[in-house]
Design an enzyme around this catalytic site. Structure first.
Site, PDB file in Angstrom:
ATOM      1  N   LYS A 190     -28.769  74.472   4.876  1.00  0.00           N
ATOM      2  CA  LYS A 190     -27.493  73.974   5.408  1.00  0.00           C
ATOM      3  C   LYS A 190     -27.538  73.889   6.934  1.00  0.00           C
ATOM      4  CE  LYS A 190     -22.570  74.553   4.920  1.00  0.00           C
ATOM      5  NZ  LYS A 190     -21.563  74.729   3.894  1.00  0.00           N
TER       6      LYS A 190
ATOM      7  N   ARG B 150     -25.720  72.542  -7.468  1.00  0.00           N
ATOM      8  CA  ARG B 150     -26.984  73.224  -7.165  1.00  0.00           C
ATOM      9  C   ARG B 150     -28.052  72.698  -8.102  1.00  0.00           C
ATOM     10  NH1 ARG B 150     -23.618  77.654  -7.397  1.00  0.00           N
ATOM     11  NH2 ARG B 150     -22.916  78.216  -5.338  1.00  0.00           N
TER      12      ARG B 150
ATOM     13  N   ARG C  30     -15.493  76.681   3.646  1.00  0.00           N
ATOM     14  CA  ARG C  30     -14.857  76.283   2.389  1.00  0.00           C
ATOM     15  C   ARG C  30     -14.824  77.474   1.440  1.00  0.00           C
ATOM     16  NH1 ARG C  30     -18.315  72.715   0.140  1.00  0.00           N
ATOM     17  NH2 ARG C  30     -16.874  72.398  -1.555  1.00  0.00           N
TER      18      ARG C  30
HETATM   19  C1  BTN Z   1     -18.209  74.962   5.062  1.00  0.00           C
HETATM   20  O1  BTN Z   1     -17.973  76.040   4.489  1.00  0.00           O
HETATM   21  O2  BTN Z   1     -19.215  74.318   4.809  1.00  0.00           O
HETATM   22  C2  BTN Z   1     -17.224  74.418   6.069  1.00  0.00           C
HETATM   23  C3  BTN Z   1     -17.432  74.995   7.438  1.00  0.00           C
HETATM   24  C4  BTN Z   1     -16.524  74.409   8.503  1.00  0.00           C
HETATM   25  C5  BTN Z   1     -16.655  75.136   9.818  1.00  0.00           C
HETATM   26  C6  BTN Z   1     -15.893  74.477  10.920  1.00  0.00           C
HETATM   27  S1  BTN Z   1     -16.282  75.159  12.494  1.00  0.00           S
HETATM   28  C7  BTN Z   1     -14.964  74.292  13.220  1.00  0.00           C
HETATM   29  C8  BTN Z   1     -13.808  74.334  12.244  1.00  0.00           C
HETATM   30  N1  BTN Z   1     -13.024  75.531  12.438  1.00  0.00           N
HETATM   31  C9  BTN Z   1     -13.106  76.364  11.395  1.00  0.00           C
HETATM   32  O3  BTN Z   1     -12.543  77.476  11.330  1.00  0.00           O
HETATM   33  N2  BTN Z   1     -13.891  75.846  10.452  1.00  0.00           N
HETATM   34  C10 BTN Z   1     -14.372  74.537  10.827  1.00  0.00           C
END
Ligand code: BTN
Length: 328
Positions: A186, A325, A121
């Site tokens: 996380k 946070r 994100r």
């Molecule tokens: C975050 O930042 O918390 C979200 C992370 C999401 C990662 C997943 S891995 C599978 C899918 N493909 C990606 O490129 N991102 C999501």
């Protein structure tokens, strides 16, 4: 790219035992020099291979590779017929489905052993080392546009938490809007990406990354507190779930969620989200754009908006680039 020879070498070494160069050359029908070259490529994927004179090569601890047909069979056994593909290396499982989303039906899943451009994100990178974690995306179609999807990313958090709990992982918490935590660290991330008409027919790709056994080298590149299932299982003194089990449990539950979400909306998931909410009743700081506000976290409403008490009044914060946070 991982081609046939490399995939077969990985398969041969996945048992964690030593294999001599000659045995590998025979099994792959290639020369010993070619085996050596493939071994160099494996190291290039970040795999920590050991070499012993007289014994050959070994991947300490072995490797559990995802098996496309075994996952499809297990899902079919649960009554789910998803079209799915497992890729050794891909840029991003979300991006892969988004590229074709105009042509895809609902219920297409993509998994990868490694992502070279895994997306998080807020434009962040999602660290995606080979065969260590789980990276999966599921494509779905909706009528009625973006408003139908309100709260969907929070409900995805519930699905992940429940799947992990079913597999024996305790104390999973959900941090608004959609981080999955274990003890403030996380554990998993969720990235929803939409295409199509924001007011009509639209497609959504639900991307989920779960830290399973990150490995020290990749872990060093992450700029926030994180944990993986390996660590949690070790802390609890129990075996960690396999990536196969986790993939099946997640895809099964995600498909169930997406099938019913247009009708149910987030309201049907709210209580289950609240039961796992991090920082409930605590003072938190919410930052959106360049502003930051403090208040007491009251929960979320039926659309998934965050409820905060600020100066005695309740305020709602909707999705977007918002983070929560605890105040320092
Ligand atoms: C975050 O930042 O918390 C979200 C992370 C999401 C990662 C997943 S891995 C599978 C899918 N493909 C990606 O490129 N991102 C999501």
């Amino acid at each position: 790219m991982v081609d046939d020879n490399l995939a077969r070498l990985l398969q041969a070494l996945s048992d964690g035992r030593y294999h001599s160069g000659q045995a590998l050359a025979d099994a792959l029908s290639i020369s010993r020099t070619a085996v050596w070259k493939q071994v160099q490529r494996l190291q290039g994927l970040g795999l920590e291979l050991q070499t012993r004179r007289g014994q050959g090569y070994c991947l300490p601890g072995g490797l559990e590779l995802l098996d496309e047909s075994a996952i499809a069979r297990a899902l079919a056994g649960r009554g789910r017929s998803l079209a799915l593909s497992v890729h050794p290396v891909i840029d991003s499982t979300n991006q892969y489905l988004l590229r074709q989303s105009g042509q895809l039906p609902a219920g297409v899943a993509c998994l990868a052993e490694q992502q070279t451009a895994g997306r998080g994100r807020r434009g962040r990178q999602w660290v995606s080392p080979f065969a260590r974690n789980l990276y999966l995306s599921l494509h779905w179609r909706f009528e009625g546009g973006a408003s139908v999807l309100e709260g969907l990313s929070l409900a995805v958090g519930v699905v992940i938490a429940e799947a992990l709990e079913d597999l024996g992982i305790a104390d999973v918490q959900l941090k608004w809007p959609n981080d999955v935590l274990a003890g403030d660290r996380k554990l998993a991330g969720i990235l929803l990406e939409m295409s199509g008409d924001p007011a009509g027919h639209c497609q959504v790709v639900v991307g989920v990354g779960v830290n399973v056994a990150m490995g020290a080298a990749a872990g060093k590149t992450i700029d926030q507190q994180w944990v993986d299932l390996q660590q949690l299982a070790q802390e609890a003194g129990r075996p960690r779930p396999s990536r196969h089990q986790l993939a099946v449990a997640l895809l099964d539950r995600l498909a169930g969620l997406l099938e019913g979400f247009a009708e149910q909306g987030f309201a049907a998931w709210r209580e289950r989200w609240l039961a796992r909410a991090a920082y409930l009743g605590e003072r938190v700081s919410v930052s959106a754009a360049n502003r930051s506000e403090q208040g007491v976290m009251l929960g979320v409403d039926d659309s998934g908006a965050l409820r905060l008490r600020i100066d005695g009044e309740e305020r709602l914060f909707h999705g977007g680039e918002v983070s929560v946070r605890p105040e320092s």
